[in-house]
Design a protein around this motif. Structure first.
Motif, short mmCIF file in Angstrom:
data_model
loop_
_atom_site.label_atom_id
_atom_site.label_comp_id
_atom_site.label_asym_id
_atom_site.label_seq_id
_atom_site.Cartn_x
_atom_site.Cartn_y
_atom_site.Cartn_z
N GLY A 102 -21.90 21.61 -16.03
CA GLY A 102 -22.05 22.63 -15.11
C GLY A 102 -23.48 22.94 -14.72
O GLY A 102 -23.70 24.03 -14.13
N GLU A 103 -24.36 22.05 -15.05
CA GLU A 103 -25.67 22.14 -14.71
C GLU A 103 -26.32 20.91 -14.67
O GLU A 103 -25.88 19.97 -15.02
CB GLU A 103 -26.49 23.07 -15.98
N ASP A 149 -27.94 17.81 -3.56
CA ASP A 149 -26.88 18.74 -3.82
C ASP A 149 -25.43 18.36 -3.42
O ASP A 149 -25.38 17.71 -2.14
CB ASP A 149 -27.28 20.19 -3.85
N THR A 196 -20.76 16.39 -8.67
CA THR A 196 -20.12 17.65 -8.31
C THR A 196 -20.13 18.45 -9.90
O THR A 196 -20.24 19.74 -9.83
CB THR A 196 -18.58 17.28 -8.00
N HIS A 256 -22.19 21.84 -11.13
CA HIS A 256 -21.86 23.16 -10.91
C HIS A 256 -20.65 23.54 -11.68
O HIS A 256 -19.63 22.70 -11.91
CB HIS A 256 -21.36 23.36 -9.16
N LYS A 257 -20.69 24.61 -12.40
CA LYS A 257 -19.66 25.02 -13.40
C LYS A 257 -18.39 25.12 -12.45
O LYS A 257 -17.21 25.24 -12.96
CB LYS A 257 -19.94 26.27 -13.91
N GLU A 277 -16.97 23.32 -10.52
CA GLU A 277 -16.09 21.94 -10.47
C GLU A 277 -14.91 22.09 -11.46
O GLU A 277 -13.94 21.91 -10.94
CB GLU A 277 -17.12 20.87 -10.55
N PHE A 297 -16.40 27.92 -5.11
CA PHE A 297 -16.99 26.50 -5.07
C PHE A 297 -16.43 25.69 -4.20
O PHE A 297 -16.94 24.76 -3.32
CB PHE A 297 -17.34 25.88 -6.58
#
Length: 399
Positions: free
Chosen positions: A66-67, A94, A118, A121-122, A124, A131
């Protein structure tokens, strides 16, 4: 078929098509070492490009939690995609927001753009609605060509199909059609070969298969657990003695369902696990106390090949022995070659999957002769276990 495919996509020139692909490929020293998964999605990308769509690729790479993680950026994968497509692949830093939107705004019809991982990002993996909405803003249509990620209900595999018209890509379509032939609505008799080291990783699989197939061939280290449960002394062989009751319950379930369980009659034993180790073929009830079974023997291979000869459909997951080291690859190679020959004759539908299985069939030089070889790993296993696949189920619902 109960889902929409690219055949249903006609007038799409200028349309922004979000295509979920599997680019989770092995990389060493910045270079992609196995391009199989990229090759599998190339036909979908090319077809959409030829139809004049703007192709926006969504994919994950690794487990960045997530990062952003620099060495899990998809930017390093873009050149390999470009090479296989023989077409320029643009990249956006991004998968949502201005960076994605600006790159998409500059696209021409037929262009290919790869968006960043993807999983940076948390939202996903949580399939977070906000999201999903941000991803959906980048497209007019959604195509899922990543069966290998279909067992996950993530934003890019399941969430998007609830927001945009959804279609199966060519690889997804081929996989689902093959799986339907394998277990969904197969020609009988159906024989399954399940091998590999441990029963513990395949309990759900075995419990599901005995209800669906006519014969279940058990090989690899896991066969020892079944043999030991029946009172056979397996010496120093890999064996999960604590799963004896589980093995017995699977044998009982098979008997109740009319499914034959095929266990080794003989084995190739050695006292050390290394290539070229001194070895001998022994009856399965005469394994020396200081030896281990590393492959099934010639009598067992004959019995397995007899089942393959009787089968109309074969589903294969896992090798019969320690195929990575000679001479303990003989049984796996012999059975694979026999299945391949029957498939070439048009007498057998053969579906295989799982990492070790693909490697074993490549080692036997017959992977191209099977009806279908799945590179999907976890998703293939969960399908064999009879579990729902969210990324597939949502495509069916859309139809």
């Amino acid at each position: 078929m109960t889902f929409k495919t690219l055949d249903d996509l006609t007038d799409i020139a200028g349309k922004r098509v979000l295509v979920r692909v599997d680019l989770n490929v092995p990389v060493k020293d910045g270079q992609v070492t196995d391009t199989t998964r990229i090759e599998r999605v190339a036909p979908t990308i090319r077809e959409l490009s030829e139809k004049g769509a703007k192709i926006i690729l969504l994919a994950h790479f690794g487990r960045p939690k997530g990062e952003p993680v620099a060495d899990m950026s998809l930017k390093a994968i873009a050149p390999a995609v470009e090479e296989i497509l023989d077409q320029r692949v643009h990249f956006a830093a991004d998968c949502i927001g201005d960076k994605a939107a600006n790159a998409i705004a500059e696209m021409n019809d037929g262009d290919v753009l790869l968006l960043e991982n993807t999983r940076f990002h948390k939202g996903e993996e949580k399939n977070d609605p906000a999201f999903v909405t941000a991803l959906a803003a980048n497209g007019d249509l959604y195509v899922n060509d990543a069966f290998s990620a279909a067992h996950r209900a993530h934003a890019s595999t399941e969430g998007l199909a609830q927001h945009l018209p959804a279609y199966a890509g060519r690889t997804m379509q081929a996989e689902l059609e093959a799986l339907e032939k394998g277990l969904g609505n197969p020609k009988r008799p159906v024989v399954a070969i399940v091998g590999g080291a441990k029963v513990s990783t395949k309990i759900d699989l075995l419990q599901n298969l005995v209800k669906k197939v006519d014969a279940l061939v058990i090989g690899g280290g896991m066969a020892n657990t079944f043999l030991a449960a029946q009172g056979v002394d397996v010496g120093k062989s890999l064996c999960e003695h604590d799963l004896a009751e589980t093995a017995k319950s699977i044998i009982a379930a098979a008997a109740a369902a009319g499914c034959a369980i095929v266990l080794p009659e003989d084995g190739v034993v050695a006292r050390e696990f290394k290539a070229g180790a001194d070895n001998a073929v022994v009856d399965i009830k005469a394994i020396p106390a200081d030896a281990m079974v590393l492959d099934v023997g010639p009598k067992s291979v004959a019995a397995i090949n007899d089942w393959i000869s009787r089968a109309e459909t074969l589903v294969w997951n896992g090798p019969l022995g320690a195929f990575e080291i000679a001479p303990f690859d003989k049984a796996t190679v012999a059975a694979a070659k026999h299945a391949a020959a029957r498939t070439r004759q048009g007498s057998l539908v053969s579906v295989a999957g799982g990492g070790d299985t693909v490697a074993a069939l490549n080692h036997a030089e017959v992977a191209d002769d099977f009806t279908y070889v799945s590179t999907a790993g976890g998703a293939f296993l969960e399908w064999m276990e009879g579990k729902p696949l969210p990324g597939v189920d949502i495509l069916h619902k859309q139809k």
